[in-house]
Scaffold this motif. Structure first.
Motif, PDB file in Angstrom:
ATOM      1  N   SER A  23       0.818  -1.212   0.000  1.00 39.80           N
ATOM      2  CA  SER A  23       0.000   0.000   0.000  1.00 39.80           C
ATOM      3  C   SER A  23       0.855   1.267   0.000  1.00 39.80           C
ATOM      4  CB  SER A  23      -0.927   0.017   1.210  1.00 39.80           C
ATOM      5  OG  SER A  23      -0.180   0.202   2.401  1.00 39.80           O
ATOM      6  N   LEU A  24       2.165   1.110   0.070  1.00 42.65           N
ATOM      7  CA  LEU A  24       3.063   2.265   0.112  1.00 42.65           C
ATOM      8  C   LEU A  24       2.965   3.144  -1.125  1.00 42.65           C
ATOM      9  CD1 LEU A  24       6.350   0.823   1.542  1.00 42.65           C
ATOM     10  CD2 LEU A  24       4.866   2.513   2.577  1.00 42.65           C
ATOM     11  N   GLU A  25       2.823   2.517  -2.279  1.00 39.06           N
ATOM     12  CA  GLU A  25       2.855   3.295  -3.506  1.00 39.06           C
ATOM     13  C   GLU A  25       1.855   4.436  -3.462  1.00 39.06           C
ATOM     14  OE1 GLU A  25       2.757   2.861  -8.308  1.00 39.06           O
ATOM     15  OE2 GLU A  25       3.382   1.191  -7.059  1.00 39.06           O
ATOM     16  N   ALA A  26       0.651   4.147  -3.068  1.00 35.13           N
ATOM     17  CA  ALA A  26      -0.382   5.179  -3.044  1.00 35.13           C
ATOM     18  C   ALA A  26      -0.239   6.111  -1.850  1.00 35.13           C
ATOM     19  CB  ALA A  26      -1.764   4.535  -3.026  1.00 35.13           C
ATOM     20  N   ARG A  27       0.395   5.642  -0.767  1.00 37.01           N
ATOM     21  CA  ARG A  27       0.348   6.402   0.476  1.00 37.01           C
ATOM     22  C   ARG A  27       1.635   7.164   0.816  1.00 37.01           C
ATOM     23  NH1 ARG A  27      -1.916   1.876   4.338  1.00 37.01           N
ATOM     24  NH2 ARG A  27      -2.014   3.539   5.867  1.00 37.01           N
ATOM     25  N   VAL A  28       2.789   6.733   0.298  1.00 39.07           N
ATOM     26  CA  VAL A  28       4.042   7.382   0.689  1.00 39.07           C
ATOM     27  C   VAL A  28       4.909   7.768  -0.508  1.00 39.07           C
ATOM     28  CG1 VAL A  28       6.158   7.098   2.055  1.00 39.07           C
ATOM     29  CG2 VAL A  28       4.043   6.133   2.878  1.00 39.07           C
ATOM     30  N   LYS A  29       4.704   7.117  -1.634  1.00 38.50           N
ATOM     31  CA  LYS A  29       5.545   7.364  -2.808  1.00 38.50           C
ATOM     32  C   LYS A  29       5.596   8.846  -3.172  1.00 38.50           C
ATOM     33  CE  LYS A  29       6.053   6.148  -7.668  1.00 38.50           C
ATOM     34  NZ  LYS A  29       5.417   5.487  -8.809  1.00 38.50           N
ATOM     35  N   SER A  30       4.454   9.493  -3.201  1.00 42.79           N
ATOM     36  CA  SER A  30       4.425  10.910  -3.598  1.00 42.79           C
ATOM     37  C   SER A  30       5.201  11.790  -2.629  1.00 42.79           C
ATOM     38  CB  SER A  30       2.988  11.404  -3.738  1.00 42.79           C
ATOM     39  OG  SER A  30       2.319  11.318  -2.494  1.00 42.79           O
ATOM     40  N   GLN A  31       5.187  11.452  -1.342  1.00 43.56           N
ATOM     41  CA  GLN A  31       5.959  12.229  -0.359  1.00 43.56           C
ATOM     42  C   GLN A  31       7.455  12.124  -0.646  1.00 43.56           C
ATOM     43  OE1 GLN A  31       4.837  11.558   3.829  1.00 43.56           O
ATOM     44  NE2 GLN A  31       2.925  10.660   3.066  1.00 43.56           N
ATOM     45  N   GLU A  34       8.419  14.007  -3.892  1.00 40.34           N
ATOM     46  CA  GLU A  34       8.482  15.453  -3.655  1.00 40.34           C
ATOM     47  C   GLU A  34       9.791  15.835  -2.959  1.00 40.34           C
ATOM     48  OE1 GLU A  34       6.127  18.763  -1.026  1.00 40.34           O
ATOM     49  OE2 GLU A  34       4.930  17.179  -1.944  1.00 40.34           O
ATOM     50  N   LYS A  35      10.187  15.075  -1.959  1.00 37.67           N
ATOM     51  CA  LYS A  35      11.421  15.385  -1.228  1.00 37.67           C
ATOM     52  C   LYS A  35      12.659  15.175  -2.095  1.00 37.67           C
ATOM     53  CE  LYS A  35       9.546  14.489   3.323  1.00 37.67           C
ATOM     54  NZ  LYS A  35      10.014  15.089   4.525  1.00 37.67           N
ATOM     55  N   GLU A  36      12.631  14.165  -2.961  1.00 37.01           N
ATOM     56  CA  GLU A  36      13.773  13.845  -3.825  1.00 37.01           C
ATOM     57  C   GLU A  36      13.737  14.614  -5.144  1.00 37.01           C
ATOM     58  OE1 GLU A  36      16.722  11.418  -3.889  1.00 37.01           O
ATOM     59  OE2 GLU A  36      16.361  12.346  -1.941  1.00 37.01           O
ATOM     60  N   ASN A  37      12.606  15.247  -5.442  1.00 36.93           N
ATOM     61  CA  ASN A  37      12.415  15.987  -6.684  1.00 36.93           C
ATOM     62  C   ASN A  37      12.675  15.110  -7.911  1.00 36.93           C
ATOM     63  OD1 ASN A  37      11.639  18.258  -8.109  1.00 36.93           O
ATOM     64  ND2 ASN A  37      13.749  18.973  -8.323  1.00 36.93           N
ATOM     65  N   ARG A  38      12.134  13.879  -7.866  1.00 39.03           N
ATOM     66  CA  ARG A  38      12.207  12.967  -9.006  1.00 39.03           C
ATOM     67  C   ARG A  38      11.076  11.948  -8.906  1.00 39.03           C
ATOM     68  NH1 ARG A  38      16.766   8.348  -8.209  1.00 39.03           N
ATOM     69  NH2 ARG A  38      16.720   8.203  -5.952  1.00 39.03           N
ATOM     70  N   ASN A  82      -6.691   9.779  12.902  1.00 38.23           N
ATOM     71  CA  ASN A  82      -7.150   9.926  11.526  1.00 38.23           C
ATOM     72  C   ASN A  82      -6.157  10.695  10.648  1.00 38.23           C
ATOM     73  OD1 ASN A  82      -8.972   9.352   9.525  1.00 38.23           O
ATOM     74  ND2 ASN A  82     -10.148  11.232   9.834  1.00 38.23           N
ATOM     75  N   LYS A  83      -4.883  10.298  10.707  1.00 34.27           N
ATOM     76  CA  LYS A  83      -3.818  10.932   9.921  1.00 34.27           C
ATOM     77  C   LYS A  83      -3.252   9.910   8.937  1.00 34.27           C
ATOM     78  CE  LYS A  83      -3.347  14.703  12.589  1.00 34.27           C
ATOM     79  NZ  LYS A  83      -3.163  16.050  12.319  1.00 34.27           N
ATOM     80  N   PRO A  84      -2.794  10.368   7.774  1.00 25.54           N
ATOM     81  CA  PRO A  84      -2.205   9.447   6.797  1.00 25.54           C
ATOM     82  C   PRO A  84      -0.801   9.003   7.223  1.00 25.54           C
ATOM     83  CG  PRO A  84      -2.024  11.690   6.018  1.00 25.54           C
ATOM     84  CD  PRO A  84      -2.824  11.738   7.303  1.00 25.54           C
ATOM     85  N   LEU A  85      -0.291   7.965   6.558  1.00 26.35           N
ATOM     86  CA  LEU A  85       1.104   7.572   6.769  1.00 26.35           C
ATOM     87  C   LEU A  85       1.985   8.773   6.493  1.00 26.35           C
ATOM     88  CD1 LEU A  85       1.460   4.095   5.015  1.00 26.35           C
ATOM     89  CD2 LEU A  85       1.548   4.571   7.449  1.00 26.35           C
ATOM     90  N   SER A  86       3.060   8.898   7.257  1.00 28.85           N
ATOM     91  CA  SER A  86       3.935  10.056   7.118  1.00 28.85           C
ATOM     92  C   SER A  86       5.386   9.601   6.964  1.00 28.85           C
ATOM     93  CB  SER A  86       3.778  10.944   8.355  1.00 28.85           C
ATOM     94  OG  SER A  86       4.714  11.990   8.347  1.00 28.85           O
ATOM     95  N   LEU A  87       6.026  10.039   5.904  1.00 29.30           N
ATOM     96  CA  LEU A  87       7.439   9.762   5.679  1.00 29.30           C
ATOM     97  C   LEU A  87       8.246  10.617   6.650  1.00 29.30           C
ATOM     98  CD1 LEU A  87       9.706   8.446   4.003  1.00 29.30           C
ATOM     99  CD2 LEU A  87       9.515  10.386   2.437  1.00 29.30           C
ATOM    100  N   GLN A  88       8.946   9.983   7.573  1.00 26.56           N
ATOM    101  CA  GLN A  88       9.707  10.704   8.599  1.00 26.56           C
ATOM    102  C   GLN A  88      11.147  10.948   8.182  1.00 26.56           C
ATOM    103  OE1 GLN A  88       8.137  11.690  11.777  1.00 26.56           O
ATOM    104  NE2 GLN A  88       6.572  11.335  10.234  1.00 26.56           N
ATOM    105  N   ASP A  89      11.761   9.962   7.519  1.00 26.97           N
ATOM    106  CA  ASP A  89      13.166  10.061   7.134  1.00 26.97           C
ATOM    107  C   ASP A  89      13.430   9.026   6.049  1.00 26.97           C
ATOM    108  OD1 ASP A  89      15.770  10.969   7.151  1.00 26.97           O
ATOM    109  OD2 ASP A  89      16.260  10.192   9.126  1.00 26.97           O
TER     110      ASP A  89
END
Length: 103
Positions: A23-31, A34-38, A82-89
């Motif tokens: 489920s990561l693709e839909a929930r964390v991939k975009s984060q 954005e951080k990697e700018n690619r 009720n918060k989405p998965l969050s990329l921490q590092d």
């Protein structure tokens, strides 16, 4: 453990839904993009481990193609928040053989 009296205690266990790394693709991939700018054409979790805190922390090794792997730390908060998965590092330039460590 919840206690009615010193002699009457009841252990209460809460079972969270199993984490689904796919489920990561839909929930964390975009984060990460954005951080990697690619953009990543490949984004597949190959291994993970977890730690229960006020929610859950997941340490995840992700195959992003061309022999490159990224190690990510992802926070899943408690359901009532009720918060989405969050990329921490995250750590880039990892290989398939690199041990999955805390980011």
């Amino acid at each position: 453990m919840a206690c009615i009296s010193s002699s009457q205690c009841l252990e209460i266990f809460m079972v969270a839904p199993a984490f689904n790394p796919s489920s990561l693709e839909a929930r964390v991939k975009s984060q990460l993009e954005e951080k990697e700018n690619r953009k990543f054409s490949v984004f597949k979790a190959v291994s993970y481990r977890s730690q229960v805190v006020a929610g859950s922390i997941y340490y995840i090794k992700v195959d992003v193609g061309d022999g490159e792997f990224i190690h990510m730390t992802v926070l899943e908060r408690l359901p009532h928040e009720n918060k989405p998965l969050s990329l921490q590092d995250y750590q880039t330039r990892k290989t398939q053989d690199d041990a999955l460590e805390d980011c």
